[in-house]
Design a protein around this motif. Structure first.
Motif, PDB file in Angstrom:
ATOM      1  N   GLU A   7       6.490   2.060   7.905  1.00  0.00           N
ATOM      2  CA  GLU A   7       5.501   1.700   8.334  1.00  0.00           C
ATOM      3  C   GLU A   7       4.163   2.420   7.675  1.00  0.00           C
ATOM      4  N   LYS A   8       4.194   3.685   7.512  1.00  0.00           N
ATOM      5  CA  LYS A   8       3.264   4.743   6.954  1.00  0.00           C
ATOM      6  C   LYS A   8       3.213   4.348   5.385  1.00  0.00           C
ATOM      7  N   ALA A   9       4.427   4.379   4.967  1.00  0.00           N
ATOM      8  CA  ALA A   9       4.531   4.249   3.248  1.00  0.00           C
ATOM      9  C   ALA A   9       3.756   2.772   2.835  1.00  0.00           C
ATOM     10  N   PHE A  10       4.179   1.893   3.731  1.00  0.00           N
ATOM     11  CA  PHE A  10       3.618   0.512   3.152  1.00  0.00           C
ATOM     12  C   PHE A  10       2.464   0.102   3.565  1.00  0.00           C
ATOM     13  N   GLY A  11       1.686   0.985   4.654  1.00  0.00           N
ATOM     14  CA  GLY A  11       0.253   0.872   5.036  1.00  0.00           C
ATOM     15  C   GLY A  11      -0.498   1.663   3.858  1.00  0.00           C
ATOM     16  N   THR A  12      -0.078   2.757   3.433  1.00  0.00           N
ATOM     17  CA  THR A  12      -0.299   3.437   2.314  1.00  0.00           C
ATOM     18  C   THR A  12      -0.820   2.617   1.168  1.00  0.00           C
ATOM     19  N   PHE A  13       0.546   2.050   0.575  1.00  0.00           N
ATOM     20  CA  PHE A  13       0.542   1.142  -0.418  1.00  0.00           C
ATOM     21  C   PHE A  13      -0.330  -0.072  -0.372  1.00  0.00           C
ATOM     22  N   ALA A  14      -0.346  -0.673   0.807  1.00  0.00           N
ATOM     23  CA  ALA A  14      -1.140  -1.792   0.946  1.00  0.00           C
ATOM     24  C   ALA A  14      -2.531  -1.603   0.727  1.00  0.00           C
ATOM     25  N   HIS A  15      -2.975  -0.399   1.361  1.00  0.00           N
ATOM     26  CA  HIS A  15      -4.422   0.117   1.422  1.00  0.00           C
ATOM     27  C   HIS A  15      -4.898   0.493  -0.043  1.00  0.00           C
ATOM     28  N   LYS A  16      -4.034   1.043  -0.810  1.00  0.00           N
ATOM     29  CA  LYS A  16      -4.319   1.384  -2.069  1.00  0.00           C
ATOM     30  C   LYS A  16      -4.322   0.299  -2.929  1.00  0.00           C
ATOM     31  N   LEU A  17      -3.480  -0.588  -2.798  1.00  0.00           N
ATOM     32  CA  LEU A  17      -3.541  -1.812  -3.557  1.00  0.00           C
ATOM     33  C   LEU A  17      -4.910  -2.597  -3.434  1.00  0.00           C
ATOM     34  N   LYS A  18      -5.045  -2.842  -2.290  1.00  0.00           N
ATOM     35  CA  LYS A  18      -6.352  -3.546  -1.658  1.00  0.00           C
ATOM     36  C   LYS A  18      -7.486  -3.079  -2.324  1.00  0.00           C
ATOM     37  N   GLY A  19      -7.626  -1.884  -2.420  1.00  0.00           N
ATOM     38  CA  GLY A  19      -8.741  -0.799  -2.919  1.00  0.00           C
ATOM     39  C   GLY A  19      -8.890  -0.907  -4.676  1.00  0.00           C
ATOM     40  N   TYR A  20      -7.666  -1.104  -5.169  1.00  0.00           N
ATOM     41  CA  TYR A  20      -7.636  -1.149  -6.417  1.00  0.00           C
ATOM     42  C   TYR A  20      -7.929  -2.671  -6.967  1.00  0.00           C
ATOM     43  N   LEU A  21      -7.510  -3.725  -6.335  1.00  0.00           N
ATOM     44  CA  LEU A  21      -7.984  -5.291  -6.450  1.00  0.00           C
ATOM     45  C   LEU A  21      -9.452  -5.297  -6.262  1.00  0.00           C
ATOM     46  N   PHE A  22      -9.785  -4.959  -4.888  1.00  0.00           N
ATOM     47  CA  PHE A  22     -11.176  -5.476  -4.371  1.00  0.00           C
ATOM     48  C   PHE A  22     -12.237  -4.471  -4.186  1.00  0.00           C
ATOM     49  N   GLY A  23     -11.722  -3.142  -4.447  1.00  0.00           N
ATOM     50  CA  GLY A  23     -12.854  -2.054  -3.863  1.00  0.00           C
ATOM     51  C   GLY A  23     -12.410  -1.563  -2.601  1.00  0.00           C
ATOM     52  N   THR A  24     -12.659  -0.116  -2.287  1.00  0.00           N
ATOM     53  CA  THR A  24     -12.319   0.276  -1.263  1.00  0.00           C
ATOM     54  C   THR A  24     -13.099  -0.280   0.092  1.00  0.00           C
ATOM     55  N   LYS A  25     -14.214  -0.817  -0.305  1.00  0.00           N
ATOM     56  CA  LYS A  25     -15.189  -1.111   0.665  1.00  0.00           C
ATOM     57  C   LYS A  25     -15.002  -2.468   1.160  1.00  0.00           C
ATOM     58  N   SER A  26     -14.117  -3.190   0.320  1.00  0.00           N
ATOM     59  CA  SER A  26     -14.103  -4.788   0.542  1.00  0.00           C
ATOM     60  C   SER A  26     -13.365  -5.248   1.704  1.00  0.00           C
ATOM     61  N   LYS A  27     -13.755  -6.207   2.323  1.00  0.00           N
ATOM     62  CA  LYS A  27     -13.064  -7.053   3.385  1.00  0.00           C
ATOM     63  C   LYS A  27     -12.229  -7.970   3.050  1.00  0.00           C
ATOM     64  N   LYS A  28     -12.064  -8.005   1.845  1.00  0.00           N
ATOM     65  CA  LYS A  28     -10.890  -9.024   1.228  1.00  0.00           C
ATOM     66  C   LYS A  28      -9.566  -8.564   1.931  1.00  0.00           C
TER      67      LYS A  28
END
Length: 138
Positions: A7-28
């Protein structure tokens, strides 16, 4: 692998991927369905020169923007950076590129989606539900 670690590893991954694709403050959000294969059991593979290794891995169906193949190296790099025990597909799947597959045909969609659903049927405890985006309305 403990559920908490996955859960922790995947949560970290998902957060980093979202930030990379859309920016860290994006709501996407990224639509994804992560499943820990054989959760609660140990899995064996022998891709290491030192012999048999044990481990568990996560399958994830994701809807990525543009061409998914454009994000392959980023997905690998971000996964490796998400936890010290997150394996490298280049090491664990030597000489194979099937760790990252674009679902671009009806056959692939049916085969891979049915595989994920079969894993859910076998052990629903292995689904990392917390990271699947929830829509308020359809």
């Amino acid at each position: 692998m403990s559920y908490k670690f996955a859960e922790k590893a995947f949560g970290t991954f998902a957060h980093k991927l979202k930030g990379y694709l859309f920016g860290t403050k994006s709501k996407k959000r990224i639509a994804m369905c992560p499943i820990v294969e054989d959760y609660g059991a140990e899995m064996m593979w022998s891709t290491s020169p030192s012999g048999v290794r044990q481990g568990t891995h996560i399958h994830c169906l994701m809807r990525l923007p543009d061409s998914p193949m454009d994000h392959k190296d980023v997905v690998r790099r971000l996964w490796r950076a998400s936890g010290r025990r997150c394996g490298d597909p280049r090491v664990n799947c030597p000489g194979k590129d099937d760790w990252y597959v674009e679902i671009d045909t009806e056959h692939d969609r049916a085969e891979l989606t049915n595989y994920a659903l079969k894993k859910c049927k076998d052990n629903i405890d292995g689904i990392l539900v917390k990271f699947v985006p929830i829509r308020a309305s359809i």
